[in-house]
Design a protein around this motif. Structure first.
Motif, PDB file in Angstrom:
ATOM      1  N   ALA A 122       0.879  -1.122  -0.048  1.00 27.23           N
ATOM      2  CA  ALA A 122      -0.012   0.000  -0.127  1.00 27.23           C
ATOM      3  C   ALA A 122       0.730   1.280  -0.243  1.00 27.23           C
ATOM      4  O   ALA A 122       0.685   2.201  -0.820  1.00 27.23           O
ATOM      5  N   LEU A 123       1.978   1.440   0.821  1.00 30.02           N
ATOM      6  CA  LEU A 123       2.842   2.451   0.597  1.00 30.02           C
ATOM      7  C   LEU A 123       3.354   2.603  -0.423  1.00 30.02           C
ATOM      8  O   LEU A 123       3.499   3.813  -1.018  1.00 30.02           O
ATOM      9  N   ALA A 124       4.023   1.501  -1.136  1.00 36.88           N
ATOM     10  CA  ALA A 124       4.599   1.513  -2.417  1.00 36.88           C
ATOM     11  C   ALA A 124       3.665   2.252  -3.520  1.00 36.88           C
ATOM     12  O   ALA A 124       3.875   3.121  -4.390  1.00 36.88           O
ATOM     13  N   ALA A 125       2.469   1.708  -3.430  1.00 38.63           N
ATOM     14  CA  ALA A 125       1.288   2.092  -4.486  1.00 38.63           C
ATOM     15  C   ALA A 125       0.883   3.483  -4.273  1.00 38.63           C
ATOM     16  O   ALA A 125       1.045   4.331  -5.386  1.00 38.63           O
ATOM     17  N   ILE A 126       0.637   4.037  -2.970  1.00 37.89           N
ATOM     18  CA  ILE A 126       0.312   5.150  -2.798  1.00 37.89           C
ATOM     19  C   ILE A 126       1.242   6.477  -3.294  1.00 37.89           C
ATOM     20  O   ILE A 126       1.089   7.176  -3.683  1.00 37.89           O
ATOM     21  N   TYR A 153       3.817   5.904  -5.014  1.00 41.45           N
ATOM     22  CA  TYR A 153       4.226   6.152  -6.475  1.00 41.45           C
ATOM     23  C   TYR A 153       3.117   6.875  -7.164  1.00 41.45           C
ATOM     24  O   TYR A 153       3.226   7.396  -8.290  1.00 41.45           O
ATOM     25  N   GLU A 154       1.780   6.311  -6.995  1.00 35.92           N
ATOM     26  CA  GLU A 154       0.637   7.101  -7.602  1.00 35.92           C
ATOM     27  C   GLU A 154       0.579   8.429  -7.628  1.00 35.92           C
ATOM     28  O   GLU A 154       0.392   9.174  -8.333  1.00 35.92           O
ATOM     29  N   LEU A 155       0.845   8.816  -6.282  1.00 32.87           N
ATOM     30  CA  LEU A 155       0.839  10.394  -5.966  1.00 32.87           C
ATOM     31  C   LEU A 155       1.862  11.130  -6.477  1.00 32.87           C
ATOM     32  O   LEU A 155       1.607  12.238  -6.824  1.00 32.87           O
ATOM     33  N   PHE A 156       2.987  10.513  -6.590  1.00 32.49           N
ATOM     34  CA  PHE A 156       4.395  11.535  -6.878  1.00 32.49           C
ATOM     35  C   PHE A 156       4.671  11.353  -8.267  1.00 32.49           C
ATOM     36  O   PHE A 156       5.540  11.979  -8.900  1.00 32.49           O
ATOM     37  N   PHE A 157       4.675   9.990  -8.690  1.00 32.53           N
ATOM     38  CA  PHE A 157       5.189   9.702  -9.922  1.00 32.53           C
ATOM     39  C   PHE A 157       4.510   9.254 -11.078  1.00 32.53           C
ATOM     40  O   PHE A 157       4.741   9.317 -12.347  1.00 32.53           O
ATOM     41  N   MET A 158       2.939   8.787 -10.947  1.00 36.76           N
ATOM     42  CA  MET A 158       2.281   8.288 -11.875  1.00 36.76           C
ATOM     43  C   MET A 158       1.723   9.379 -12.455  1.00 36.76           C
ATOM     44  O   MET A 158       1.113  10.390 -12.033  1.00 36.76           O
ATOM     45  N   ASN A 159       1.675   9.334 -14.111  1.00 35.19           N
ATOM     46  CA  ASN A 159       0.915  10.305 -14.906  1.00 35.19           C
ATOM     47  C   ASN A 159      -0.259   9.776 -15.167  1.00 35.19           C
ATOM     48  O   ASN A 159      -0.490   8.810 -16.080  1.00 35.19           O
TER      49      ASN A 159
END
Length: 258
Positions: free
Chosen positions: A235-239, A241-247
């Motif tokens: 969950a930490l990795a997904a959140i 990455y989604e918030l800061f790196f995913m476009n």
């Protein structure tokens, strides 16, 4: 500000519909997860059993850790590669959970994957017990001197690294040609993490990998660590990455492309 972040994540979570549970594509994907998880657990657990039979020593010895790391890295590399175009090659309930949080797979399909992954692990361990004439698969556990919180945090950190790698090399739509090496990168991070955590708590990073041996050996000591730790790390990795790196300005790729 925290509420904004929470809203950005929750809006991406998709429940799915009841028809998806019986859709041929979803069932094929679940079957692919079952087979891939069976292959991975058979290779990983089998390597430890073979090492024990040959050397009469634990895999937590230096040579045993290297053997386990190589077997799991190669096994996962193959397991992800052979199912990537069908199911996305999760082979791990924690990876599926992280993908659900990012909206890359629906919750209903994720539940199908979980069932398939857990069954694949149990069947692999039963097959190992049969083909080795009764040798039992070893349930995951803490080494002497460690308490449950040591193991719990270890699983969080190790799984964070694994799922972050999955996001960067497989789930990110900007991955480009990097996606070609995703199975290799995922296998290598698992092998590296085993060299780090294998001597402490077994370095599961995967609830299915822990579940199969626990069922077959019926040993459940501190088993919750191998669910709670990986799911929180995922969950930490997904959140993050989604918030800061995913476009998300472009249309997401179909599930089969992950």
């Amino acid at each position: 500000m925290p509420m904004i972040y929470v809203d950005r994540i929750t809006r991406r979570i998709a429940v799915g519909n009841r028809e998806e549970a019986t859709h041929p594509a979803a069932l094929k994907a679940a079957l692919a997860e079952f087979i891939s998880t069976l292959i991975f657990v058979f290779a990983g657990q089998g390597s430890g059993m073979a090492f024990n039979k040959i050397t009469h020593s634990s895999f937590t010895t230096p040579s045993g850790l290297i053997a386990a790391a190589i077997a799991h890295a190669f096994g996962l590399f193959v397991a992800v590669a052979i199912s990537a175009n069908i199911s996305g090659g999760h082979v791990n309930p924690a990876v599926t959970f992280g993908a659900c949080l990012g909206g890359h797979i629906t919750i209903l399909r994720g539940l199908l994957y979980w069932i398939a992954q857990l069954l694949g692990s149990v069947v692999a361990c039963l097959l190992l017990k049969f083909v080795t004439n009764g040798m039992t698969t070893t349930a995951f556990g803490l080494s002497s001197g460690l308490n449950v919180w040591n193991g719990f945090v270890m699983e969080i950190v190790l799984t964070f690294g694994l799922v972050y790698t999955v996001y960067a090399t497989a789930l990110d739509s900007k991955k480009g040609e990097l996606g070609i090496i995703a199975p290799l990168a995922i296998g290598l991070i698992v092998g590296a993490n085993i060299l780090v955590g294998g001597a402490f708590d077994g370095a599961s990073m995967n609830p299915a990998v822990s579940f199969g041996p626990a069922v077959v050996s019926w040993s459940w000591d501190n088993h919750w660590i191998y669910w709670a730790g990986p799911l929180i790390g995922s969950a930490l990795a997904a959140i993050i990455y989604e918030l800061f790196f995913m476009n998300h300005t472009h249309e997401q790729l179909p599930t089969a492309d992950y």
